[in-house]
Design a protein around this motif. Structure first.
Motif, PDB file in Angstrom:
ATOM      1  N   LEU A 162       0.972  -1.435  -0.164  1.00 51.91           N
ATOM      2  CA  LEU A 162      -0.265   0.160   0.069  1.00 51.91           C
ATOM      3  C   LEU A 162       1.029   1.513   0.276  1.00 51.91           C
ATOM      4  N   MET A 163       2.097   1.356   0.497  1.00 53.35           N
ATOM      5  CA  MET A 163       2.982   1.985   1.366  1.00 53.35           C
ATOM      6  C   MET A 163       3.416   2.851  -0.765  1.00 53.35           C
TER       7      MET A 163
ATOM      8  N   VAL B  73       0.797   5.518  -2.231  1.00 53.64           N
ATOM      9  CA  VAL B  73       0.554   6.846  -1.702  1.00 53.64           C
ATOM     10  C   VAL B  73       1.411   7.622  -2.248  1.00 53.64           C
TER      11      VAL B  73
ATOM     12  N   VAL C 176       0.847   1.779   8.619  1.00 53.97           N
ATOM     13  CA  VAL C 176       0.635   1.085   6.846  1.00 53.97           C
ATOM     14  C   VAL C 176       0.098  -0.339   6.857  1.00 53.97           C
TER      15      VAL C 176
ATOM     16  N   SER D 205      -3.775   1.567   7.227  1.00 55.46           N
ATOM     17  CA  SER D 205      -4.290   2.637   6.356  1.00 55.46           C
ATOM     18  C   SER D 205      -5.356   1.652   5.895  1.00 55.46           C
ATOM     19  N   GLU D 206      -5.131   0.291   5.421  1.00 58.16           N
ATOM     20  CA  GLU D 206      -5.916  -0.663   4.692  1.00 58.16           C
ATOM     21  C   GLU D 206      -7.122  -1.425   5.230  1.00 58.16           C
TER      22      GLU D 206
ATOM     23  N   PRO E 155      -8.213   3.962   5.550  1.00 58.46           N
ATOM     24  CA  PRO E 155      -7.481   5.113   5.151  1.00 58.46           C
ATOM     25  C   PRO E 155      -6.982   6.089   5.299  1.00 58.46           C
TER      26      PRO E 155
ATOM     27  N   ARG F 158      -3.939   6.583   5.884  1.00 61.53           N
ATOM     28  CA  ARG F 158      -3.056   6.780   4.549  1.00 61.53           C
ATOM     29  C   ARG F 158      -1.887   7.835   4.163  1.00 61.53           C
ATOM     30  N   GLU F 159      -2.622   9.350   4.466  1.00 60.77           N
ATOM     31  CA  GLU F 159      -1.594  10.427   4.424  1.00 60.77           C
ATOM     32  C   GLU F 159      -0.482  10.702   5.328  1.00 60.77           C
TER      33      GLU F 159
END
Length: 155
Positions: free
Chosen positions: A4-5, A8, A94, A97-98, A101, A104-105
């Motif tokens: 995911l990272m 972003v 990390v 954030s899954e 969300p 994520r920022e």
């Protein structure tokens, strides 16, 4: 699948802000009800700790406290480890954030001098996974794909 990272995009220079983490945790907790939780153990620990459930770490259930600390709870012994470590917090953001969300920022940008993780080679993923499941995050870098330089703090 890419971690995911890596997907972003944020302006460079963003620091890990524990106060912002805390504000997001509190906001999410205010809207969370027990039907949103995955199982009885997560519900029990949510009730007893008043913290936001993230999911499973390597050996424990992971939560974020309203203060922005990482709580690792061994469900067998009910021992709770509280971490104020910013690198540990970055790793948990990390995975958090899954599920949420909003985090994520807050995943920190990779510093220019940060080397690739020696375990995952920069992918952020563990090389082994169970059939039919996504590979778990790397245990060393927590899914970031990089590690902070040895003598440089994360902020």
């Amino acid at each position: 699948a890419r971690p995911l990272m890596l997907d972003v995009r944020r302006p460079t220079g963003m620091n890990l802000d524990r106060e912002r983490v805390s504000a997001i945790v509190r906001s999410l907790l205010s809207g969370l009800n027990e039907d949103d939780l995955h199982d009885g153990e997560e519900r029990r620990l949510f009730r007893s700790e008043g913290a936001l459930p993230v999911g499973w770490g390597l050996w424990s259930m992971v939560f974020l406290s309203p203060e922005g600390d990482v709580l690792s709870i061994d469900p067998g012994s009910n021992e709770i480890e509280r971490s104020h470590d910013l690198q540990n917090l970055a790793h948990v953001l990390v995975s958090a954030s899954e599920r949420y969300p909003e985090f994520r920022e807050l995943i920190p940008d990779r510093p220019a001098d940060a080397p690739n993780c020696v375990i995952c080679g920069g992918t952020g993923l563990h090389h082994l996974s169970l059939p039919g499941m996504s590979p778990p995050s790397c245990a060393l870098c927590g899914g970031l794909g990089w590690v902070w330089s040895q003598y440089r703090p994360p902020n």
